[in-house]
Write an enzyme that holds these catalytic residues in place. Sequence first.
Site, PDB file in Angstrom:
ATOM      1  N   ASP A  51       6.319  -7.488  -0.944  1.00 36.93           N
ATOM      2  CA  ASP A  51       5.356  -6.567  -1.543  1.00 36.93           C
ATOM      3  C   ASP A  51       5.803  -6.293  -2.979  1.00 36.93           C
ATOM      4  O   ASP A  51       6.796  -5.594  -3.203  1.00 36.93           O
ATOM      5  CB  ASP A  51       5.294  -5.249  -0.759  1.00 36.93           C
ATOM      6  CG  ASP A  51       4.627  -5.395   0.606  1.00 36.93           C
ATOM      7  OD1 ASP A  51       4.789  -6.465   1.230  1.00 36.93           O
ATOM      8  OD2 ASP A  51       3.974  -4.437   1.055  1.00 36.93           O
TER       9      ASP A  51
ATOM     10  N   LYS B 132      -3.022  -5.051  -2.462  1.00 31.69           N
ATOM     11  CA  LYS B 132      -2.591  -3.783  -1.862  1.00 31.69           C
ATOM     12  C   LYS B 132      -2.837  -2.645  -2.839  1.00 31.69           C
ATOM     13  O   LYS B 132      -2.591  -2.779  -4.030  1.00 31.69           O
ATOM     14  CB  LYS B 132      -1.103  -3.901  -1.513  1.00 31.69           C
ATOM     15  CG  LYS B 132      -0.459  -2.645  -0.938  1.00 31.69           C
ATOM     16  CD  LYS B 132       1.003  -2.913  -0.594  1.00 31.69           C
ATOM     17  CE  LYS B 132       1.747  -1.636  -0.237  1.00 31.69           C
ATOM     18  NZ  LYS B 132       3.176  -1.870   0.058  1.00 31.69           N
TER      19      LYS B 132
ATOM     20  N   LYS C 192      -4.436  -4.513   1.928  1.00 35.81           N
ATOM     21  CA  LYS C 192      -3.533  -3.515   2.513  1.00 35.81           C
ATOM     22  C   LYS C 192      -3.667  -2.186   1.787  1.00 35.81           C
ATOM     23  O   LYS C 192      -3.142  -2.020   0.695  1.00 35.81           O
ATOM     24  CB  LYS C 192      -2.081  -4.003   2.450  1.00 35.81           C
ATOM     25  CG  LYS C 192      -1.068  -2.998   3.022  1.00 35.81           C
ATOM     26  CD  LYS C 192       0.352  -3.532   2.942  1.00 35.81           C
ATOM     27  CE  LYS C 192       1.381  -2.477   3.330  1.00 35.81           C
ATOM     28  NZ  LYS C 192       2.773  -2.991   3.252  1.00 35.81           N
TER      29      LYS C 192
END
Length: 318
Positions: free
Chosen positions: A155, A218, A254
């Site tokens: 991430d 995300k 996400k």
Amino acid sequence: MPTAPAKEHALADATASESTLRRFLQGLPGVDAVGLEARAAALGTRSIKTTAKAYAIDLAISMIDLTTLEGADTPGKVRALGAKAVNPDPTDRTTPRTAAVCVYPDMVETAKAAVAGTDVKVASVATAFPAGRAALEVKLGDVREAVAAGADEIDMVIDRGAFLAGHYMKVYEEIRAVKEASGSARLKVIFETGELSTYDNIRRASWIGMLAGADFIKTSTGKVGVNATPANTLLMLEAVRDFRAATGVQIGVKPAGGIRTSKDAVKFLVLVNETAGADWLDNHWFRFGASSLLNDLLMQRQKLATGRYSGPDYVTVD
């Protein structure tokens, strides 16, 4: 549907130079903020009952990246988190496992051991999370450390300063470099939507991430005041839907930060189904970045099974 490197898809020409990328991003349709927020609010009123609610709760559990990203994280805390991801409710072995545990790079090896032998993934934040204020080589070193320790997913955070200054190609090239350093690990690109100021910026950031080869886009780090919202997640779901229509490449979404209750999670699942479609209703394509959400989902699941609301004393404290 597999993801593909940016140079292989139909929009590769959009990233040929700074000028072509800028032209492409500025040519994206402007976001009607009022319309976007109204649609997100309307979808949030959908009522989910009985068997559909039970299905949604189990689906949401299976989509959680169970997360601890604190300076006080210890190996013991990470091992406990891994145990909870693998067996969220020790009183009910039918409870789904979470999708992943998400930790800092130095805790990847510990997390990996805690979930060994299961399908729970280990995700690691990297690239000088959460601010992203470091030289590229430092960021890439962060990524390589996490991958070497066994991370299944990375991430990363984008350089919001570069993005807001209009240096779109710098952001694009950094994502490409991180993607390469990630090797076989799937890459989630965090925009920190609360710092991007406008919905138009969130749309542009989404397209930069997708063009650069992100496996997921995300919303947030969970470390700022405004994190995932129905409106910004809806906008990103529209982006991945439109990107697949244009390129044939499917990319995940996400939302992270601020999603704490079962009711919230179900609202987001409705957004997914009504915007991107059923193909995204799977933890390979949709995740929740959360730490406290799982407990509420477990309590609601127990209530559906027993007719009684157990309360927080009947789930483990993270």
